[in-house]
Motif scaffolding. Structure first.
Motif, PDB file in Angstrom:
ATOM      1  N   GLU A 387     -13.489  20.441  -0.462  1.00 55.60           N
ATOM      2  CA  GLU A 387     -12.887  19.999  -1.712  1.00 55.60           C
ATOM      3  C   GLU A 387     -11.998  21.082  -2.325  1.00 55.60           C
ATOM      4  O   GLU A 387     -10.941  20.791  -2.887  1.00 55.60           O
ATOM      5  N   PHE A 388     -12.434  22.344  -2.233  1.00 54.15           N
ATOM      6  CA  PHE A 388     -11.567  23.430  -2.720  1.00 54.15           C
ATOM      7  C   PHE A 388     -10.245  23.422  -1.960  1.00 54.15           C
ATOM      8  O   PHE A 388      -9.164  23.521  -2.551  1.00 54.15           O
ATOM      9  N   ARG A 389     -10.331  23.285  -0.629  1.00 57.55           N
ATOM     10  CA  ARG A 389      -9.103  23.282   0.177  1.00 57.55           C
ATOM     11  C   ARG A 389      -8.227  22.091  -0.167  1.00 57.55           C
ATOM     12  O   ARG A 389      -6.998  22.219  -0.282  1.00 57.55           O
ATOM     13  N   ALA A 390      -8.843  20.935  -0.338  1.00 53.86           N
ATOM     14  CA  ALA A 390      -8.074  19.724  -0.657  1.00 53.86           C
ATOM     15  C   ALA A 390      -7.396  19.824  -2.012  1.00 53.86           C
ATOM     16  O   ALA A 390      -6.392  19.138  -2.261  1.00 53.86           O
ATOM     17  N   SER A 391      -7.924  20.685  -2.878  1.00 53.86           N
ATOM     18  CA  SER A 391      -7.338  20.896  -4.208  1.00 53.86           C
ATOM     19  C   SER A 391      -6.290  21.993  -4.206  1.00 53.86           C
ATOM     20  O   SER A 391      -5.712  22.303  -5.256  1.00 53.86           O
ATOM     21  N   GLY A 392      -6.058  22.597  -3.047  1.00 50.80           N
ATOM     22  CA  GLY A 392      -5.083  23.683  -2.957  1.00 50.80           C
ATOM     23  C   GLY A 392      -5.617  24.997  -3.500  1.00 50.80           C
ATOM     24  O   GLY A 392      -4.842  25.871  -3.900  1.00 50.80           O
ATOM     25  N   LEU A 393      -6.936  25.147  -3.485  1.00 47.24           N
ATOM     26  CA  LEU A 393      -7.583  26.354  -4.008  1.00 47.24           C
ATOM     27  C   LEU A 393      -8.249  27.132  -2.882  1.00 47.24           C
ATOM     28  O   LEU A 393      -8.695  26.538  -1.882  1.00 47.24           O
ATOM     29  N   PRO A 394      -8.370  28.444  -3.025  1.00 45.11           N
ATOM     30  CA  PRO A 394      -9.096  29.219  -2.024  1.00 45.11           C
ATOM     31  C   PRO A 394     -10.591  28.913  -2.083  1.00 45.11           C
ATOM     32  O   PRO A 394     -11.122  28.564  -3.138  1.00 45.11           O
ATOM     33  N   VAL A 395     -11.271  29.020  -0.960  1.00 49.24           N
ATOM     34  CA  VAL A 395     -12.717  28.821  -0.929  1.00 49.24           C
ATOM     35  C   VAL A 395     -13.385  30.100  -1.415  1.00 49.24           C
ATOM     36  O   VAL A 395     -13.127  31.183  -0.893  1.00 49.24           O
ATOM     37  N   PRO A 396     -14.229  30.027  -2.427  1.00 44.65           N
ATOM     38  CA  PRO A 396     -14.880  31.238  -2.938  1.00 44.65           C
ATOM     39  C   PRO A 396     -15.740  31.915  -1.875  1.00 44.65           C
ATOM     40  O   PRO A 396     -16.257  31.266  -0.959  1.00 44.65           O
ATOM     41  N   THR A 397     -15.901  33.211  -2.026  1.00 42.51           N
ATOM     42  CA  THR A 397     -16.751  33.984  -1.114  1.00 42.51           C
ATOM     43  C   THR A 397     -18.072  34.367  -1.767  1.00 42.51           C
ATOM     44  O   THR A 397     -18.887  35.045  -1.152  1.00 42.51           O
ATOM     45  N   ILE A 398     -18.275  33.946  -3.007  1.00 47.74           N
ATOM     46  CA  ILE A 398     -19.502  34.231  -3.749  1.00 47.74           C
ATOM     47  C   ILE A 398     -20.097  32.895  -4.189  1.00 47.74           C
ATOM     48  O   ILE A 398     -19.372  31.975  -4.568  1.00 47.74           O
ATOM     49  N   PHE A 399     -21.419  32.800  -4.146  1.00 47.22           N
ATOM     50  CA  PHE A 399     -22.099  31.546  -4.471  1.00 47.22           C
ATOM     51  C   PHE A 399     -23.077  31.749  -5.625  1.00 47.22           C
ATOM     52  O   PHE A 399     -23.653  32.825  -5.791  1.00 47.22           O
ATOM     53  N   GLU A 400     -23.264  30.683  -6.407  1.00 46.87           N
ATOM     54  CA  GLU A 400     -24.267  30.659  -7.463  1.00 46.87           C
ATOM     55  C   GLU A 400     -25.005  29.329  -7.416  1.00 46.87           C
ATOM     56  O   GLU A 400     -24.390  28.264  -7.512  1.00 46.87           O
ATOM     57  N   PHE A 401     -26.324  29.375  -7.240  1.00 47.94           N
ATOM     58  CA  PHE A 401     -27.112  28.146  -7.246  1.00 47.94           C
ATOM     59  C   PHE A 401     -27.083  27.508  -8.629  1.00 47.94           C
ATOM     60  O   PHE A 401     -27.295  28.192  -9.635  1.00 47.94           O
TER      61      PHE A 401
END
Length: 531
Positions: A387-401
């Protein structure tokens, strides 16, 4: 007045920080350990930051009915030592002569009264040429093992003082202690301050005092369990700082601050996001922001994808270009079509853990969600990335539950996809021992500095909490002054962080008040990448 679902915040996850499931009333389910077979065969868990050359041996109690609690305390101790280098956690009953010789320092987590301690361990502590930090129980076994203990160390233990103790003074600062913790603080039969240094002092509600932590030679003794009944401005911070003496005494004083904007999804108000982002740009404050990419409200049959909200995407791009670091905050920030625990809506509910609200208005943690597995969690992470890619955004490298809650398998999945997490952690008995994970014995933990935890992940800290205008679920309101007060308490940690999060829909005024208050204490705001 009951808070609306939208005003509820991450503070509900703080129930996890109150000791363990045994005291917080969290009754969950069973699972499998995330360790490697090699680690399980070795009988311990090794993790932490590579390359420092510093290592810690964490020893813990495993006998009796409180064995799961001992393992949880050990996990929390190990997590903190993961700031300094590698750690290995082992049951103290498995200790053999000379084991500690390979480590920079030793932490013994004495959770069980009269745990049978091996003579080899007692002998090695008596002769230790490296720092040994001993927590809580069984110090009397060490004292009894040497007829000259009191003369050699300048102190001798007596018995636990179970009076009402509500403060600990450390480095001239007063830290909170919950009087609900009635296990007590060790009192002393003798104390010669020409031989022993009192590092911190416990203060009773009537103003009288007794030592909380003492040091003589290479032995540091903390007279209670600092992981029980933890609070953001509490005496847990003293222990977190004492680890520097053992593992990095050369560390210079430094105080950094972190800000994370929270719960940004496709249904966010783009004008509100832009207003907060513009304010932070004007103040030159770097920050992070957590984004989930699919918004669902099952009760209303609503589903909105980030790619379909170009105004929100534009605001996110502005944030990325002006001091913001994007965090993946789950995929939908909710689970299924039922309440978990509120209404099933994104931003309100848990995604990776099953919960409900009981008749006393407490959020109860039930266990992994139906269908939970390593592969299931990876699938959600991959769907969010798409979804990030489809929105033209970079995929984050940090996660938060979402709401800081996931199963051991979910944590393992996140580690397989992300360089770091930015949050508080949720830990379970069974992780260190290599046995089946006990979801009925859990503990939450916040960190005053970056660590590598028992899941093997780097964890960027959030340790102050967030602004809560109106309390809910038995949690009180939290105002700007409360967050600043917690930041002030964290100054006792010599290289500590004051890290909080904030919901953009609350506007800019009180955000500025918090930032100004934290800066006035001498903190410097830095981006997550600095951690």
């Amino acid at each position: 007045m009951t808070a609306s679902p939208r005003s509820r915040s991450r503070l509900r996850a703080l129930a996890l920080t109150v000791l363990t499931a045994l005291t917080a009333g969290l009754l969950l389910a069973a699972g499998s350990a995330p360790q490697s077979a090699a680690t399980a065969r070795a009988g311990g868990f090794t993790g932490g930051l590579a390359g420092t050359g510093r290592s810690t041996l964490v020893l813990y109690d495993t006998t009796g009915r409180w064995a799961p609690t001992g393992e949880l305390y050990a996990a929390q101790a190990a997590n903190l030592t993961g700031h300094f280098g590698t750690f290995t956690a082992l049951p103290v009953t498995s200790y053999t002569a000379g084991t500690m010789d390979s480590y920079t320092a030793v932490v013994y987590v004495g959770s069980t009264y009269d745990e049978p301690l091996p003579e080899a361990f007692l002998a090695d502590v008596r002769a230790a040429v490296r720092p040994v930090i001993w927590l809580n129980n069984n110090i009397w076994q060490l004292a009894a093992s040497s007829p000259t203990f009191a003369a050699d160390h300048g102190w001798a233990p007596s018995s636990f003082d179970q009076g009402a103790i509500d403060k600990v003074v450390y480095k001239g600062r007063t830290l909170a202690r919950d009087t609900a913790d009635t296990a007590g603080v060790m009192a002393y039969a003798t104390l010669d301050e020409t031989k022993a240094k009192v590092l911190a002092t416990a203060v009773r509600t009537d103003g009288t005092r007794l030592p909380w932590a003492v040091r003589s030679g290479n032995l540091t003794y903390v007279g209670e369990m600092p992981f029980a009944y933890t609070v953001t401005a509490g005496r847990y911070l003293a222990f977190a700082d004492l680890l520097f003496d053992a593992l990095a005494p050369e560390t210079a004083e430094r105080h950094r601050a972190l800000l994370r904007l929270e719960d940004i999804g496709p249904a966010a108000d783009p004008a509100g996001l832009m207003a907060v982002a513009a304010e932070l740009k004007k103040r030159r404050v770097p920050y992070s922001f957590g984004v989930y990419t699919l918004h669902r409200e099952p009760e209303k049959d609503v589903e909105i994808r980030l790619r379909d909200r170009p105004e929100v995407v534009a605001a996110i791009k502005y944030m990325l270009a002006n001091g913001g670091t994007m965090i993946m905050h789950g995929y939908t920030h909710q689970y299924g079509t039922e309440a978990n625990p509120y209404n099933g809506a994104s931003g309100d509910d848990f995604e990776f853990y099953a919960t409900h609200v009981d008749e006393k208005d407490y959020v109860v943690y039930d266990g992994p969600v139906a269908g939970d597995s390593f592969e299931w969690a990876q699938g959600r992470l991959d769907a969010a990335a798409a979804e990030f890619r489809a929105s033209g955004l970079p995929v984050p490298t940090i996660f938060e539950f979402p709401h800081y809650a996931g199963s051991a398998e979910d944590y393992r999945a996140v580690r397989s996809r992300f360089a770091a997490r930015y949050e508080r952690g949720m830990y379970f008995a069974g992780t260190l021992s290599g046995t089946a994970v006990r979801y009925d014995h859990s503990a939450g933990q916040f960190f005053p500095y970056t660590v590598t935890d028992v899941y093997g992940s780097k964890v960027i800290p959030e340790n102050l909490g967030n602004l809560i205008p109106t309390g809910y679920n038995n949690h009180p309101s939290v105002l700007p002054a409360d967050l600043v007060e917690a930041a002030e308490a964290n100054l006792v940690v010599r290289d500590g962080v004051a890290s909080f999060f904030y919901h953009p829909y609350l506007g800019t005024g009180r955000l500025g008040e918090i930032i100004d208050g934290i800066k006035s204490l001498g903190y410097t705001f830095v981006p997550a990448s600095a951690m």
